[in-house]
Design an enzyme around this catalytic site. Structure first.
Site, short mmCIF file in Angstrom:
data_model
loop_
_atom_site.label_atom_id
_atom_site.label_comp_id
_atom_site.label_asym_id
_atom_site.label_seq_id
_atom_site.Cartn_x
_atom_site.Cartn_y
_atom_site.Cartn_z
N ASP A 8 0.87 -1.17 0.00
CA ASP A 8 0.00 0.00 0.00
C ASP A 8 0.91 1.23 0.00
OD1 ASP A 8 0.91 0.22 2.60
OD2 ASP A 8 -1.06 0.19 3.55
N CYS A 65 3.28 -3.19 3.99
CA CYS A 65 2.39 -2.09 4.38
C CYS A 65 3.06 -1.40 5.58
CB CYS A 65 0.96 -2.55 4.64
SG CYS A 65 0.68 -3.55 6.12
N GLY A 66 2.33 -0.56 6.28
CA GLY A 66 2.94 0.18 7.37
C GLY A 66 3.53 -0.74 8.43
N THR A 67 2.71 -1.68 8.87
CA THR A 67 3.16 -2.65 9.89
C THR A 67 3.43 -4.03 9.31
OG1 THR A 67 0.87 -3.27 10.27
CG2 THR A 67 1.78 -1.53 11.70
N GLY A 68 2.90 -4.32 8.16
CA GLY A 68 2.94 -5.68 7.60
C GLY A 68 1.80 -6.53 8.11
N ILE A 69 1.07 -6.00 9.08
CA ILE A 69 0.02 -6.81 9.71
C ILE A 69 -1.21 -6.94 8.79
CG2 ILE A 69 -1.57 -6.99 11.67
CD1 ILE A 69 0.59 -5.53 13.37
N GLY A 70 -1.75 -5.80 8.40
CA GLY A 70 -2.98 -5.84 7.59
C GLY A 70 -2.78 -6.61 6.29
N HIS A 98 10.08 -24.24 8.29
CA HIS A 98 9.05 -24.95 9.05
C HIS A 98 7.64 -24.75 8.47
CE1 HIS A 98 11.41 -25.50 13.07
NE2 HIS A 98 12.20 -25.61 12.02
N ASN A 99 7.36 -23.56 7.99
CA ASN A 99 5.98 -23.24 7.59
C ASN A 99 5.78 -23.20 6.08
OD1 ASN A 99 6.73 -20.94 10.04
ND2 ASN A 99 5.32 -22.61 10.49
N ARG A 109 7.13 0.65 8.63
CA ARG A 109 7.27 1.48 9.84
C ARG A 109 7.94 0.71 10.98
NH1 ARG A 109 1.02 3.52 9.14
NH2 ARG A 109 1.41 5.02 7.47
N ARG A 132 7.89 -33.65 9.28
CA ARG A 132 6.83 -33.34 10.25
C ARG A 132 6.21 -31.96 9.99
NH1 ARG A 132 11.62 -32.04 12.37
NH2 ARG A 132 11.85 -30.23 13.74
N HIS A 133 6.96 -31.08 9.36
CA HIS A 133 6.42 -29.74 9.08
C HIS A 133 5.35 -29.82 8.00
CE1 HIS A 133 9.55 -28.29 11.65
NE2 HIS A 133 10.48 -28.82 10.89
N ARG A 136 2.02 -30.74 9.49
CA ARG A 136 1.35 -29.61 10.16
C ARG A 136 0.72 -28.65 9.14
NH1 ARG A 136 6.67 -29.64 13.99
NH2 ARG A 136 5.97 -31.41 15.22
C1 RB5 Z 1 -1.97 2.54 6.59
O1 RB5 Z 1 -2.02 3.72 7.31
C2 RB5 Z 1 -1.74 1.37 7.53
O2 RB5 Z 1 -2.87 1.16 8.32
C3 RB5 Z 1 -1.39 0.11 6.77
O3 RB5 Z 1 -0.28 0.34 5.96
C4 RB5 Z 1 -1.01 -1.10 7.61
O4 RB5 Z 1 -0.07 -0.77 8.57
C5 RB5 Z 1 -2.14 -1.88 8.13
O5 RB5 Z 1 -1.95 -2.96 8.73
#
Ligand code: RB5
Length: 149
Positions: A8, A65-70, A98-99, A109, A132-133, A136
């Site tokens: 993003d 992305c910003g955190t890689g989480i979303g 493993h995965n 960020r 074994r991996h 799983r």
């Molecule tokens: C965008 O501001 C931010 O929310 C997105 O890049 C990301 O960090 C979401 O997980």
């Protein structure tokens, strides 16, 4: 090896550095966007890359992305995708070994450029250990089959 990349707006600068890095190593890449700093929605790019990896047109994906989480959460909704969010090199090789992760997710960020490029190199050079991996991972596939109807 062909790598599909996506980000993003918040992940765009790191993605561009990763692209430069991979090109300098003569690794084939394709950038599925975003291409500008205009605010956009990370699931759109997660989906584009995840579908290319799922179809096996590309061996691996890299999403930022910003955190890689979303972007990792979104990519992991595609059956067969195992997106691993990594902020350290140990996770970068363990998620392959493993995965059998097929997408690497990074947070612009969260990690500095030097570490991010080390994570990319580590991820791309590690190999799945099977055994074994695999058992799983097969159980994860069973969960997908149960819920993706
Ligand atoms: C965008 O501001 C931010 O929310 C997105 O890049 C990301 O960090 C979401 O997980």
């Amino acid at each position: 090896m062909k790598i599909a990349l996506g980000s993003d707006h918040a992940g765009l600068p790191l993605k561009e550095e990763i692209i430069k890095h991979l090109k300098s190593k003569h690794i084939e890449i394709k950038d599925f966007g975003t291409y500008t700093e205009e605010s956009c929605d990370y699931p759109d790019f997660a989906l584009k890359v995840a579908e290319k990896v799922k179809s096996k047109e590309f061996e691996f994906g890299i999403l930022v992305c910003g955190t890689g989480i979303g972007i990792s959460i979104a990519a992991n909704k595609v059956p067969g995708i195992r997106a691993a969010l990594c902020s350290d090199t140990f996770s970068a090789h363990a998620c392959r070994e493993h995965n059998n992760a097929n997408i690497l997710a990074l947070g612009q960020r969260i990690v500095g450029l030097g570490l991010a490029l080390d994570i990319v190199d580590t991820f791309l050079s590690a190999e799945f250990q099977g055994d074994r991996h695999q058992r799983r991972i097969d159980k994860i596939s069973e969960v997908e089959k149960k819920y993706c109807k």
